[in-house]
Each structure stands twice: as structure tokens, then as C-alpha cells.
Design a protein around this motif. Sequence first.
Motif, PDB file in Angstrom:
ATOM      1  N   LEU A  27       7.952   1.448  11.433  1.00 45.82           N
ATOM      2  CA  LEU A  27       7.793   2.610  12.308  1.00 45.82           C
ATOM      3  C   LEU A  27       9.078   3.424  12.291  1.00 45.82           C
ATOM      4  CD1 LEU A  27       5.970   1.164  15.460  1.00 45.82           C
ATOM      5  CD2 LEU A  27       4.986   2.071  13.355  1.00 45.82           C
ATOM      6  N   GLY A  28       8.966   4.659  11.827  1.00 48.83           N
ATOM      7  CA  GLY A  28      10.096   5.590  11.864  1.00 48.83           C
ATOM      8  C   GLY A  28      10.279   6.130  13.274  1.00 48.83           C
ATOM      9  N   LYS A  29      11.208   7.051  13.414  1.00 50.08           N
ATOM     10  CA  LYS A  29      11.561   7.551  14.748  1.00 50.08           C
ATOM     11  C   LYS A  29      10.361   8.144  15.484  1.00 50.08           C
ATOM     12  CE  LYS A  29      15.110  10.096  17.146  1.00 50.08           C
ATOM     13  NZ  LYS A  29      16.341  10.862  17.069  1.00 50.08           N
ATOM     14  N   GLN A  30       9.605   9.033  14.822  1.00 55.46           N
ATOM     15  CA  GLN A  30       8.453   9.663  15.486  1.00 55.46           C
ATOM     16  C   GLN A  30       7.400   8.634  15.869  1.00 55.46           C
ATOM     17  OE1 GLN A  30       8.498  12.776  16.598  1.00 55.46           O
ATOM     18  NE2 GLN A  30      10.558  12.776  15.729  1.00 55.46           N
ATOM     19  N   GLU A  31       7.152   7.670  14.970  1.00 56.17           N
ATOM     20  CA  GLU A  31       6.156   6.637  15.268  1.00 56.17           C
ATOM     21  C   GLU A  31       6.611   5.747  16.416  1.00 56.17           C
ATOM     22  OE1 GLU A  31       7.002   6.087  11.539  1.00 56.17           O
ATOM     23  OE2 GLU A  31       5.513   7.505  10.819  1.00 56.17           O
ATOM     24  N   GLU A  34      -2.616   4.199  11.496  1.00 52.27           N
ATOM     25  CA  GLU A  34      -3.105   5.552  11.747  1.00 52.27           C
ATOM     26  C   GLU A  34      -2.026   6.430  12.372  1.00 52.27           C
ATOM     27  OE1 GLU A  34      -6.680   4.789  13.996  1.00 52.27           O
ATOM     28  OE2 GLU A  34      -7.900   4.636  12.176  1.00 52.27           O
ATOM     29  N   MET A  35      -1.104   5.807  13.086  1.00 54.91           N
ATOM     30  CA  MET A  35       0.018   6.534  13.670  1.00 54.91           C
ATOM     31  C   MET A  35       0.955   7.009  12.550  1.00 54.91           C
ATOM     32  SD  MET A  35       2.056   5.164  16.987  1.00 54.91           S
ATOM     33  CE  MET A  35       2.690   3.740  16.175  1.00 54.91           C
ATOM     34  N   LYS A  36       1.091   6.205  11.511  1.00 54.78           N
ATOM     35  CA  LYS A  36       1.938   6.552  10.377  1.00 54.78           C
ATOM     36  C   LYS A  36       1.285   7.594   9.475  1.00 54.78           C
ATOM     37  CE  LYS A  36       4.180   3.553   7.890  1.00 54.78           C
ATOM     38  NZ  LYS A  36       5.587   3.923   7.998  1.00 54.78           N
ATOM     39  N   ARG A  37      -0.020   7.423   9.250  1.00 57.14           N
ATOM     40  CA  ARG A  37      -0.717   8.282   8.294  1.00 57.14           C
ATOM     41  C   ARG A  37      -2.201   8.310   8.638  1.00 57.14           C
ATOM     42  NH1 ARG A  37       0.614   8.597   2.246  1.00 57.14           N
ATOM     43  NH2 ARG A  37      -0.922  10.106   1.627  1.00 57.14           N
ATOM     44  N   TYR A  59       0.874  -1.172   0.000  1.00 52.63           N
ATOM     45  CA  TYR A  59       0.000   0.000   0.000  1.00 52.63           C
ATOM     46  C   TYR A  59       0.909   1.218   0.000  1.00 52.63           C
ATOM     47  CZ  TYR A  59      -4.223  -2.654   1.063  1.00 52.63           C
ATOM     48  OH  TYR A  59      -5.304  -3.498   1.001  1.00 52.63           O
ATOM     49  N   ARG A  60       0.850   1.999  -1.104  1.00 57.85           N
ATOM     50  CA  ARG A  60       1.716   3.171  -1.239  1.00 57.85           C
ATOM     51  C   ARG A  60       0.916   4.390  -1.669  1.00 57.85           C
ATOM     52  NH1 ARG A  60       7.304   2.493  -1.821  1.00 57.85           N
ATOM     53  NH2 ARG A  60       7.454   4.390  -3.029  1.00 57.85           N
ATOM     54  N   ARG A  61       1.448   5.547  -1.307  1.00 61.87           N
ATOM     55  CA  ARG A  61       0.855   6.803  -1.783  1.00 61.87           C
ATOM     56  C   ARG A  61       1.948   7.856  -1.749  1.00 61.87           C
ATOM     57  NH1 ARG A  61      -4.976   8.846  -1.819  1.00 61.87           N
ATOM     58  NH2 ARG A  61      -4.614  10.859  -2.780  1.00 61.87           N
ATOM     59  N   GLY A  62       2.092   8.571  -2.848  1.00 59.44           N
ATOM     60  CA  GLY A  62       3.085   9.646  -2.900  1.00 59.44           C
ATOM     61  C   GLY A  62       4.496   9.157  -2.638  1.00 59.44           C
ATOM     62  N   GLY A  63       4.816   7.947  -3.112  1.00 62.19           N
ATOM     63  CA  GLY A  63       6.162   7.419  -2.946  1.00 62.19           C
ATOM     64  C   GLY A  63       6.459   6.857  -1.570  1.00 62.19           C
ATOM     65  N   LYS A  64       5.487   6.893  -0.667  1.00 62.57           N
ATOM     66  CA  LYS A  64       5.703   6.352   0.684  1.00 62.57           C
ATOM     67  C   LYS A  64       4.848   5.114   0.891  1.00 62.57           C
ATOM     68  CE  LYS A  64       7.242  10.248   3.321  1.00 62.57           C
ATOM     69  NZ  LYS A  64       7.278  10.774   4.660  1.00 62.57           N
ATOM     70  N   THR A  65       5.456   4.100   1.478  1.00 65.76           N
ATOM     71  CA  THR A  65       4.729   2.866   1.758  1.00 65.76           C
ATOM     72  C   THR A  65       4.050   2.969   3.115  1.00 65.76           C
ATOM     73  OG1 THR A  65       6.272   1.575   0.436  1.00 65.76           O
ATOM     74  CG2 THR A  65       4.980   0.361   2.065  1.00 65.76           C
ATOM     75  N   LEU A  66       2.759   2.663   3.132  1.00 63.16           N
ATOM     76  CA  LEU A  66       2.008   2.629   4.392  1.00 63.16           C
ATOM     77  C   LEU A  66       2.269   1.301   5.098  1.00 63.16           C
ATOM     78  CD1 LEU A  66      -0.218   3.869   6.264  1.00 63.16           C
ATOM     79  CD2 LEU A  66      -1.858   2.562   4.893  1.00 63.16           C
ATOM     80  N   CYS A  67       2.122   0.203   4.341  1.00 63.44           N
ATOM     81  CA  CYS A  67       2.330  -1.133   4.883  1.00 63.44           C
ATOM     82  C   CYS A  67       2.442  -2.088   3.707  1.00 63.44           C
ATOM     83  CB  CYS A  67       1.194  -1.558   5.818  1.00 63.44           C
ATOM     84  SG  CYS A  67      -0.413  -1.694   4.988  1.00 63.44           S
ATOM     85  N   ALA A  68       2.751  -3.329   4.012  1.00 62.80           N
ATOM     86  CA  ALA A  68       2.800  -4.340   2.960  1.00 62.80           C
ATOM     87  C   ALA A  68       2.303  -5.659   3.523  1.00 62.80           C
ATOM     88  CB  ALA A  68       4.228  -4.496   2.427  1.00 62.80           C
ATOM     89  N   LEU A  69       1.633  -6.416   2.657  1.00 61.19           N
ATOM     90  CA  LEU A  69       1.200  -7.767   3.004  1.00 61.19           C
ATOM     91  C   LEU A  69       2.055  -8.732   2.204  1.00 61.19           C
ATOM     92  CD1 LEU A  69      -1.307  -5.950   3.728  1.00 61.19           C
ATOM     93  CD2 LEU A  69      -2.676  -7.977   3.317  1.00 61.19           C
ATOM     94  N   TYR A  70       2.329  -9.874   2.801  1.00 66.15           N
ATOM     95  CA  TYR A  70       3.165 -10.885   2.162  1.00 66.15           C
ATOM     96  C   TYR A  70       2.466 -12.228   2.212  1.00 66.15           C
ATOM     97  CZ  TYR A  70       6.848  -7.412   2.381  1.00 66.15           C
ATOM     98  OH  TYR A  70       7.580  -6.263   2.218  1.00 66.15           O
ATOM     99  N   ILE A  81      -4.484  -1.398  12.601  1.00 62.95           N
ATOM    100  CA  ILE A  81      -5.032  -0.128  12.112  1.00 62.95           C
ATOM    101  C   ILE A  81      -4.503   1.037  12.947  1.00 62.95           C
ATOM    102  CG2 ILE A  81      -7.173   1.233  11.895  1.00 62.95           C
ATOM    103  CD1 ILE A  81      -6.664  -0.750   9.572  1.00 62.95           C
ATOM    104  N   ARG A  82      -4.375   0.858  14.245  1.00 61.26           N
ATOM    105  CA  ARG A  82      -3.816   1.925  15.092  1.00 61.26           C
ATOM    106  C   ARG A  82      -2.371   2.229  14.681  1.00 61.26           C
ATOM    107  NH1 ARG A  82      -4.061   0.390  20.870  1.00 61.26           N
ATOM    108  NH2 ARG A  82      -3.210   2.447  21.159  1.00 61.26           N
ATOM    109  N   LEU A  83      -1.594   1.191  14.367  1.00 60.35           N
ATOM    110  CA  LEU A  83      -0.216   1.414  13.910  1.00 60.35           C
ATOM    111  C   LEU A  83      -0.225   2.200  12.591  1.00 60.35           C
ATOM    112  CD1 LEU A  83       1.347  -2.094  14.653  1.00 60.35           C
ATOM    113  CD2 LEU A  83       1.859   0.045  15.864  1.00 60.35           C
TER     114      LEU A  83
END
Length: 139
Positions: free
Chosen positions: A76-80, A129-132, A53-64, A125-127
Motif C-alpha cells: 500500500l502506497g501513501k494514497q492507499e 481494488e484500492m490499488k487498481r 501479478y504485474r501490468r505496465g511495470g507495476k505490481t498489483l500483488c504477489a503470492l509466495y 480483493i478490496r485491498l
Amino acid sequence: MPEIKPNAEQMEALVGKSLYEVWNNLCAVIDEKYDMDCLWGKGGKAWTYEYKYRRGGKTLCALYAREGCIGFMVILGKQERLKFEEDRDTYGEEVQRVYDRTKTYHDGKWMMFEPRDTSLFGDFIRLLEMKRKPNKVQP
């Protein structure tokens, strides 16, 4: 590069009927909140397929997906990570355990879950929503 997109029969044969239902339910929960570009790809060494799942060159998450197993990855980046650590007690034990076991890289913690059912979806979903913030207008 030819697109790698399995059909429903291929996915069900790969992961099994019950996990394919979990996969579809997880996609539905994400799709309900997010309007994203969804990209199929090879799953690298460990997985057969990747669905990002991507938008604007950034990945929200991925399923495998691989034989008998599905994965859900969120980075999760530093702020997350700071936000997660503030609220960690509000997450289930499994999410806390995966967080604690996940190595931190320069670009964040690459948290990989292997859901067997829908029980972690609320935390997933909470994770996200924390990202985006969800960007789908709710009816």
C-alpha cells in the motif's frame, strides 16, 4: 535466466493439498477481476517461489510459497494507506492487525498475509481494488 515455474504436483508437495487449494482459489479470484501478466520467480530468502501479478511495470500483488505455507503480499502506497485508514473499521481484525504490524517504508507498507483458508479473500480483493480498478470485463 531460466523460468522458475513449478507444476501442480510440485506446488502441492511443497505447500500441502489444502493450502494448494487456497492458492488456486486466490489466483482464480484475482484472475476473475484482473487481466495481468503473471510472473514466476524465486521467492528470495524466506520463500521458495514468488508469483507476481504485474501490468505496465507495476505490481498489483504477489503470492509466495514455501514448505507448508503460502503468502499473499500487497504493497500500500501513501494514497492507499490513507484510504485504508479511512475505512479500516470495515476490514476484518486480521487485516487490521497485519496493517498495524507492518513497517512503513519510503515506498509503502509491504503487507504480508499467510492465508490458511479463503476467509480473508473479500478483504484481499478490496485491498487490490484500492490499488487498481479491476480491468476485466465482467460477462
